[in-house]
Design a protein around this motif. Structure first.
Motif, PDB file in Angstrom:
ATOM      1  N   LEU A 267     -14.644  -1.168  82.557  1.00  0.00           N
ATOM      2  CA  LEU A 267     -14.426  -0.472  81.289  1.00  0.00           C
ATOM      3  C   LEU A 267     -13.008  -0.647  80.760  1.00  0.00           C
ATOM      4  O   LEU A 267     -12.783  -0.672  79.555  1.00  0.00           O
ATOM      5  CB  LEU A 267     -14.725   1.022  81.441  1.00  0.00           C
ATOM      6  CG  LEU A 267     -16.188   1.411  81.564  1.00  0.00           C
ATOM      7  CD1 LEU A 267     -16.299   2.895  81.888  1.00  0.00           C
ATOM      8  CD2 LEU A 267     -16.921   1.103  80.271  1.00  0.00           C
ATOM      9  N   LEU A 268     -12.051  -0.761  81.659  1.00  0.00           N
ATOM     10  CA  LEU A 268     -10.651  -0.808  81.251  1.00  0.00           C
ATOM     11  C   LEU A 268     -10.060  -2.198  81.083  1.00  0.00           C
ATOM     12  O   LEU A 268      -8.951  -2.327  80.557  1.00  0.00           O
ATOM     13  CB  LEU A 268      -9.796  -0.034  82.261  1.00  0.00           C
ATOM     14  CG  LEU A 268      -9.931   1.469  82.237  1.00  0.00           C
ATOM     15  CD1 LEU A 268      -9.041   2.078  83.303  1.00  0.00           C
ATOM     16  CD2 LEU A 268      -9.579   2.028  80.884  1.00  0.00           C
ATOM     17  N   TRP A 269     -10.771  -3.246  81.488  1.00  0.00           N
ATOM     18  CA  TRP A 269     -10.133  -4.554  81.475  1.00  0.00           C
ATOM     19  C   TRP A 269      -9.784  -5.023  80.067  1.00  0.00           C
ATOM     20  O   TRP A 269      -8.721  -5.611  79.860  1.00  0.00           O
ATOM     21  CB  TRP A 269     -10.948  -5.603  82.220  1.00  0.00           C
ATOM     22  CG  TRP A 269     -12.169  -6.082  81.511  1.00  0.00           C
ATOM     23  CD1 TRP A 269     -13.417  -5.559  81.600  1.00  0.00           C
ATOM     24  CD2 TRP A 269     -12.257  -7.163  80.593  1.00  0.00           C
ATOM     25  NE1 TRP A 269     -14.279  -6.249  80.787  1.00  0.00           N
ATOM     26  CE2 TRP A 269     -13.585  -7.248  80.151  1.00  0.00           C
ATOM     27  CE3 TRP A 269     -11.337  -8.081  80.087  1.00  0.00           C
ATOM     28  CZ2 TRP A 269     -14.016  -8.202  79.240  1.00  0.00           C
ATOM     29  CZ3 TRP A 269     -11.768  -9.036  79.179  1.00  0.00           C
ATOM     30  CH2 TRP A 269     -13.100  -9.090  78.769  1.00  0.00           C
ATOM     31  N   LEU A 270     -10.621  -4.786  79.070  1.00  0.00           N
ATOM     32  CA  LEU A 270     -10.309  -5.245  77.714  1.00  0.00           C
ATOM     33  C   LEU A 270      -9.112  -4.503  77.115  1.00  0.00           C
ATOM     34  O   LEU A 270      -8.195  -5.155  76.591  1.00  0.00           O
ATOM     35  CB  LEU A 270     -11.533  -5.128  76.807  1.00  0.00           C
ATOM     36  CG  LEU A 270     -11.350  -5.698  75.395  1.00  0.00           C
ATOM     37  CD1 LEU A 270     -10.995  -7.174  75.456  1.00  0.00           C
ATOM     38  CD2 LEU A 270     -12.591  -5.478  74.571  1.00  0.00           C
ATOM     39  N   PRO A 271      -9.041  -3.164  77.204  1.00  0.00           N
ATOM     40  CA  PRO A 271      -7.822  -2.509  76.706  1.00  0.00           C
ATOM     41  C   PRO A 271      -6.561  -2.943  77.457  1.00  0.00           C
ATOM     42  O   PRO A 271      -5.488  -3.030  76.861  1.00  0.00           O
ATOM     43  CB  PRO A 271      -8.091  -1.020  76.928  1.00  0.00           C
ATOM     44  CG  PRO A 271      -9.563  -0.890  77.027  1.00  0.00           C
ATOM     45  CD  PRO A 271     -10.067  -2.178  77.569  1.00  0.00           C
ATOM     46  N   MET A 272      -6.692  -3.247  78.724  1.00  0.00           N
ATOM     47  CA  MET A 272      -5.528  -3.680  79.494  1.00  0.00           C
ATOM     48  C   MET A 272      -5.076  -5.086  79.094  1.00  0.00           C
ATOM     49  O   MET A 272      -3.885  -5.361  79.057  1.00  0.00           O
ATOM     50  CB  MET A 272      -5.816  -3.629  80.996  1.00  0.00           C
ATOM     51  CG  MET A 272      -5.988  -2.241  81.514  1.00  0.00           C
ATOM     52  SD  MET A 272      -4.494  -1.273  81.279  1.00  0.00           S
ATOM     53  CE  MET A 272      -5.098   0.353  81.593  1.00  0.00           C
ATOM     54  N   ILE A 273      -6.019  -5.967  78.788  1.00  0.00           N
ATOM     55  CA  ILE A 273      -5.650  -7.301  78.308  1.00  0.00           C
ATOM     56  C   ILE A 273      -4.922  -7.180  76.975  1.00  0.00           C
ATOM     57  O   ILE A 273      -3.899  -7.836  76.744  1.00  0.00           O
ATOM     58  CB  ILE A 273      -6.890  -8.212  78.180  1.00  0.00           C
ATOM     59  CG1 ILE A 273      -7.374  -8.617  79.555  1.00  0.00           C
ATOM     60  CG2 ILE A 273      -6.564  -9.458  77.356  1.00  0.00           C
ATOM     61  CD1 ILE A 273      -8.645  -9.422  79.561  1.00  0.00           C
ATOM     62  N   VAL A 274      -5.432  -6.344  76.103  1.00  0.00           N
ATOM     63  CA  VAL A 274      -4.782  -6.128  74.807  1.00  0.00           C
ATOM     64  C   VAL A 274      -3.376  -5.566  75.010  1.00  0.00           C
ATOM     65  O   VAL A 274      -2.419  -6.014  74.365  1.00  0.00           O
ATOM     66  CB  VAL A 274      -5.637  -5.194  73.917  1.00  0.00           C
ATOM     67  CG1 VAL A 274      -4.891  -4.777  72.678  1.00  0.00           C
ATOM     68  CG2 VAL A 274      -6.941  -5.875  73.552  1.00  0.00           C
ATOM     69  N   SER A 275      -3.219  -4.624  75.913  1.00  0.00           N
ATOM     70  CA  SER A 275      -1.900  -4.014  76.127  1.00  0.00           C
ATOM     71  C   SER A 275      -0.907  -4.996  76.735  1.00  0.00           C
ATOM     72  O   SER A 275       0.295  -4.874  76.501  1.00  0.00           O
ATOM     73  CB  SER A 275      -2.020  -2.758  76.978  1.00  0.00           C
ATOM     74  OG  SER A 275      -2.361  -3.087  78.292  1.00  0.00           O
ATOM     75  N   VAL A 276      -1.387  -5.977  77.494  1.00  0.00           N
ATOM     76  CA  VAL A 276      -0.485  -6.973  78.069  1.00  0.00           C
ATOM     77  C   VAL A 276       0.154  -7.825  76.967  1.00  0.00           C
ATOM     78  O   VAL A 276       1.331  -8.173  77.049  1.00  0.00           O
ATOM     79  CB  VAL A 276      -1.228  -7.866  79.086  1.00  0.00           C
ATOM     80  CG1 VAL A 276      -0.460  -9.127  79.404  1.00  0.00           C
ATOM     81  CG2 VAL A 276      -1.504  -7.097  80.357  1.00  0.00           C
ATOM     82  N   PHE A 277      -0.601  -8.122  75.925  1.00  0.00           N
ATOM     83  CA  PHE A 277      -0.074  -8.982  74.867  1.00  0.00           C
ATOM     84  C   PHE A 277       0.539  -8.212  73.705  1.00  0.00           C
ATOM     85  O   PHE A 277       1.503  -8.664  73.098  1.00  0.00           O
ATOM     86  CB  PHE A 277      -1.177  -9.923  74.369  1.00  0.00           C
ATOM     87  CG  PHE A 277      -1.597 -10.902  75.422  1.00  0.00           C
ATOM     88  CD1 PHE A 277      -0.775 -11.956  75.768  1.00  0.00           C
ATOM     89  CD2 PHE A 277      -2.793 -10.753  76.094  1.00  0.00           C
ATOM     90  CE1 PHE A 277      -1.143 -12.854  76.754  1.00  0.00           C
ATOM     91  CE2 PHE A 277      -3.175 -11.642  77.077  1.00  0.00           C
ATOM     92  CZ  PHE A 277      -2.346 -12.705  77.408  1.00  0.00           C
ATOM     93  N   ILE A 278       0.008  -7.053  73.390  1.00  0.00           N
ATOM     94  CA  ILE A 278       0.523  -6.257  72.272  1.00  0.00           C
ATOM     95  C   ILE A 278       1.684  -5.375  72.705  1.00  0.00           C
ATOM     96  O   ILE A 278       2.605  -5.112  71.925  1.00  0.00           O
ATOM     97  CB  ILE A 278      -0.612  -5.388  71.666  1.00  0.00           C
ATOM     98  CG1 ILE A 278      -1.746  -6.271  71.167  1.00  0.00           C
ATOM     99  CG2 ILE A 278      -0.094  -4.492  70.557  1.00  0.00           C
ATOM    100  CD1 ILE A 278      -1.373  -7.193  70.041  1.00  0.00           C
ATOM    101  N   GLY A 279       1.686  -4.908  73.942  1.00  0.00           N
ATOM    102  CA  GLY A 279       2.715  -4.006  74.438  1.00  0.00           C
ATOM    103  C   GLY A 279       4.140  -4.509  74.286  1.00  0.00           C
ATOM    104  O   GLY A 279       4.993  -3.798  73.739  1.00  0.00           O
ATOM    105  N   PRO A 280       4.443  -5.741  74.739  1.00  0.00           N
ATOM    106  CA  PRO A 280       5.819  -6.224  74.579  1.00  0.00           C
ATOM    107  C   PRO A 280       6.252  -6.360  73.118  1.00  0.00           C
ATOM    108  O   PRO A 280       7.391  -6.056  72.777  1.00  0.00           O
ATOM    109  CB  PRO A 280       5.809  -7.585  75.265  1.00  0.00           C
ATOM    110  CG  PRO A 280       4.695  -7.520  76.227  1.00  0.00           C
ATOM    111  CD  PRO A 280       3.660  -6.636  75.598  1.00  0.00           C
ATOM    112  N   VAL A 281       5.346  -6.770  72.254  1.00  0.00           N
ATOM    113  CA  VAL A 281       5.676  -6.902  70.833  1.00  0.00           C
ATOM    114  C   VAL A 281       6.007  -5.529  70.246  1.00  0.00           C
ATOM    115  O   VAL A 281       7.015  -5.358  69.543  1.00  0.00           O
ATOM    116  CB  VAL A 281       4.511  -7.566  70.060  1.00  0.00           C
ATOM    117  CG1 VAL A 281       4.780  -7.575  68.572  1.00  0.00           C
ATOM    118  CG2 VAL A 281       4.259  -8.962  70.575  1.00  0.00           C
TER     119      VAL A 281
END
Length: 107
Positions: free
Chosen positions: A53-67
């Motif tokens: 359930l959490l893998w897609l939000p975590m992938i998004v946070s890996v790329f959007i988080g630093p920006v």
């Protein structure tokens, strides 16, 4: 020339609520990926389902988080006391570490 205003700026700086939330979310993201890489999450059905359930939000946070962290750091006027700076450093180091391990291991 020494800027006498600098210590006052550092002492009076207060991290915003969004900086605190972003820092906590970056730590949660890093812990999620470290757990997923080091443990077999599919040994237990509940943990496997939770991970799925959490893998897609975590992938998004890996790329959007630093920006997002960099944008907040700029809004904080490059203050070294900003949690956005530390969130950015943590996220970038995690990405470098994870991708270099995958390249070394061939995964």
């Amino acid at each position: 020339m020494k800027n006498k205003d600098m210590p006052d700026r550092l002492a009076s700086f207060k991290n915003s609520r969004i900086n605190q939330v972003l820092f906590i979310l970056s730590i949660i993201t890093i812990l999620f990926w470290l757990t997923a890489k080091s443990l077999d999450v599919y040994n237990y059905a509940f943990i496997g389902a939770f991970s799925e359930l959490l893998w897609l939000p975590m992938i998004v946070s890996v790329f959007i988080g630093p920006v997002f962290s960099i944008i907040l750091f700029v809004k904080d006027k490059y203050n070294p006391g900003s949690l956005a700076l530390y969130a950015t450093v943590l996220q970038i180091l995690h990405c470098i570490f994870s991708f270099s391990l995958e390249a070394i291991n061939g995964e």
